[in-house]
Design an enzyme around this catalytic site. Structure first.
Site, short mmCIF file in Angstrom:
data_model
loop_
_atom_site.label_atom_id
_atom_site.label_comp_id
_atom_site.label_asym_id
_atom_site.label_seq_id
_atom_site.Cartn_x
_atom_site.Cartn_y
_atom_site.Cartn_z
N ARG A 24 -7.09 110.52 25.54
CA ARG A 24 -7.71 110.96 26.79
C ARG A 24 -6.81 110.60 27.99
O ARG A 24 -6.24 111.48 28.63
CB ARG A 24 -9.11 110.34 26.92
CG ARG A 24 -9.98 110.93 28.01
CD ARG A 24 -9.70 110.42 29.40
NE ARG A 24 -9.76 108.97 29.52
CZ ARG A 24 -9.38 108.32 30.60
NH1 ARG A 24 -8.90 108.97 31.66
NH2 ARG A 24 -9.42 107.00 30.66
N ASP A 25 -6.65 109.34 28.28
CA ASP A 25 -5.87 108.94 29.46
C ASP A 25 -4.42 109.37 29.29
O ASP A 25 -3.75 109.73 30.27
CB ASP A 25 -5.96 107.43 29.67
CG ASP A 25 -5.78 107.00 31.12
OD1 ASP A 25 -5.45 107.85 31.95
OD2 ASP A 25 -5.98 105.81 31.43
N HIS A 218 -8.16 97.44 31.86
CA HIS A 218 -7.47 98.73 31.67
C HIS A 218 -6.24 98.71 32.58
O HIS A 218 -6.31 99.02 33.76
CB HIS A 218 -8.45 99.83 32.07
CG HIS A 218 -7.95 101.23 31.98
ND1 HIS A 218 -8.34 102.10 30.97
CD2 HIS A 218 -7.12 101.95 32.76
CE1 HIS A 218 -7.76 103.28 31.14
NE2 HIS A 218 -7.02 103.22 32.24
N HIS A 220 -2.43 99.77 33.63
CA HIS A 220 -1.28 100.67 33.54
C HIS A 220 -0.03 99.82 33.75
O HIS A 220 -0.08 98.76 34.37
CB HIS A 220 -1.40 101.81 34.57
CG HIS A 220 -2.44 102.83 34.17
ND1 HIS A 220 -2.12 104.04 33.62
CD2 HIS A 220 -3.80 102.79 34.22
CE1 HIS A 220 -3.23 104.72 33.35
NE2 HIS A 220 -4.27 103.98 33.71
N CYS A 251 -2.47 109.21 35.50
CA CYS A 251 -3.71 109.79 36.01
C CYS A 251 -3.34 110.96 36.90
O CYS A 251 -2.57 110.78 37.86
CB CYS A 251 -4.55 108.77 36.77
SG CYS A 251 -6.04 109.51 37.47
N ASN A 260 -0.46 103.83 30.37
CA ASN A 260 -1.22 102.61 30.11
C ASN A 260 -0.35 101.61 29.35
O ASN A 260 0.68 101.96 28.78
CB ASN A 260 -2.42 102.94 29.20
CG ASN A 260 -3.42 103.83 29.87
OD1 ASN A 260 -3.25 105.03 29.90
ND2 ASN A 260 -4.48 103.24 30.40
#
Ligand code: HMG
Ligand code: MG
Length: 312
Positions: A24-25, A218, A220, A251, A260
């Protein structure tokens, strides 16, 4: 394959839950849209490497994130995994929730912002308008028996606003917990945090009565701080860590965000600390090498490169 020597640290947890966000990310930020079949194979490979929480996709507006516009086609292709693997999906609003529940999703995530600028850029709302949009999503998701995660972006810095006061983060965390989120994920969306800041925010949240066992982190890796920030969070009682296989990611609505924390880099460190994750590093690395071939460029993960002898 080389493996790290194991030396335990009694201050750290025995087990860490890795919340895998690469599909997803990671893929939401790829210029080229990855074919649905490749995404499905990626997620199956991640599951066979031992990951037990694999964020699958987003039910957002397809014009906002075209890379994930195939959520309806992808999600049913993962159903053979559903018994063993949690497959969370992002839902910004009731329309997204309807789409996710119609396909049988049991884990959903709303995504709030600590800053007004990012709330506007990412959700076309103010912070409070976005929270109001999430309220019925969380209530209905829980009534349907789903587990709800609340992401909170820009907890440590914002590309438009600079430093983010901890009080802003605490306020939105409180709202997310009060509306019924089962867990929160503290996002360093642009990767600017350093360990002292992580420790200070976790202390502030603890003082504000936000239970640490509901928090995930979370990070990055823009400035190479993601692992040290993670270790700091583990020392403060956090046991859920978001990471992205091969370090994929970024993002689309925060231009300075890079990938990430790479899951392989995380697993290398946790393996060396004797912390159980259930993940097989060899299989995971092979998955990221395969994905790098699909994307036509090498993985940015240091561990993937070292273990696969990819060109530096
Ligand atoms: P909007 O334009 O304000 O939407 O976007 P709206 O509510 O005004 O509706 C406009 C139209 O969109 C309507 O259609 C809706 O039906 C439709 P029309 O009536 O005009 O034909 N629509 C939808 N269609 C499909 N699925 C939906 C949906 N919702 C409305 N769910 C909206 C508001 C929230 C929808 C939009 O801003 C959006 O989709 N944003 C998503 C952005 C995103 O996915 N960003 C990346 C994820 S966040 C992230 O990466 C950070 C994180 O990793 C943590 C970190 O690192 O910090 C989580
Ligand atoms: Mg992110």
């Amino acid at each position: 394959m080389t493996l790290p020597m194991v030396v335990k640290d009694p201050r750290l947890p025995a087990r860490v839950r890795i919340y895998e966000v690469g599909a997803r990310d990671g893929l939401q930020n790829e210029k080229a849209t990855v074919r649905t079949e490749v995404k499905a194979e990626f997620i199956h490979r991640l599951a066979s490497a031992g990951l037990r929480t694999v964020e699958a996709t987003s039910f957002v507006h397809p014009k906002w994130v075209p890379q994930l516009a195939d959520a309806e086609a992808l999600f049913p292709q993962l159903q053979d995994l559903a018994e063993a693997v949690r497959l969370p999906v992002l839902v910004p609003n009731e329309k997204g929730l309807d789409r996710a529940l119609a396909l049988g999703a049991r884990d959903v995530a709303v995504f709030a912002s600590a800053t007004e600028s990012f709330a506007r850029a990412n959700l076309n709302r103010t912070v409070d308008e976005a929270l109001a949009m999430f309220e019925p999503v969380v209530t209905r998701a829980r009534a349907a028996g789903a587990h709800v995660r609340g992401y909170l972006s820009m907890c440590f810095g914002d590309p438009w606003e600079g430093a983010v006061p901890a009080a802003q983060v605490t306020r939105v965390c409180r709202r997310l917990v009060d509306m019924g989120c089962d867990e929160l994920s503290l996002g360093d969306t642009i990767g600017v945090a350093t360990p002292g800041q992580v420790a200070a925010l976790l202390r502030d949240l603890n003082d504000a009565g936000i239970p640490t066992d509901r928090l995930g982190v979370h990070f990055h890796d823009t400035y190479g701080q993601a692992l040290s920030n993670t270790l700091t969070a583990l020392r403060h009682g956090v046991t859920t860590v978001d990471a992205s296989a091969g370090g994929l990611g970024g993002c689309p609505y925060a231009k300075s965000a890079t990938g990430n924390l790479a899951t392989e880099d995380l697993v290398w460190m946790l393996d060396g600390l004797g912390i159980d994750t259930g993940v097989d590093l060899t299989r995971l690395t092979a998955t990221s090498v395969w994905m790098a071939e699909q994307l036509g460029r090498p993985s940015p993960s240091r561990t993937v490169r070292a273990l696969s002898h990819q060109e530096q």
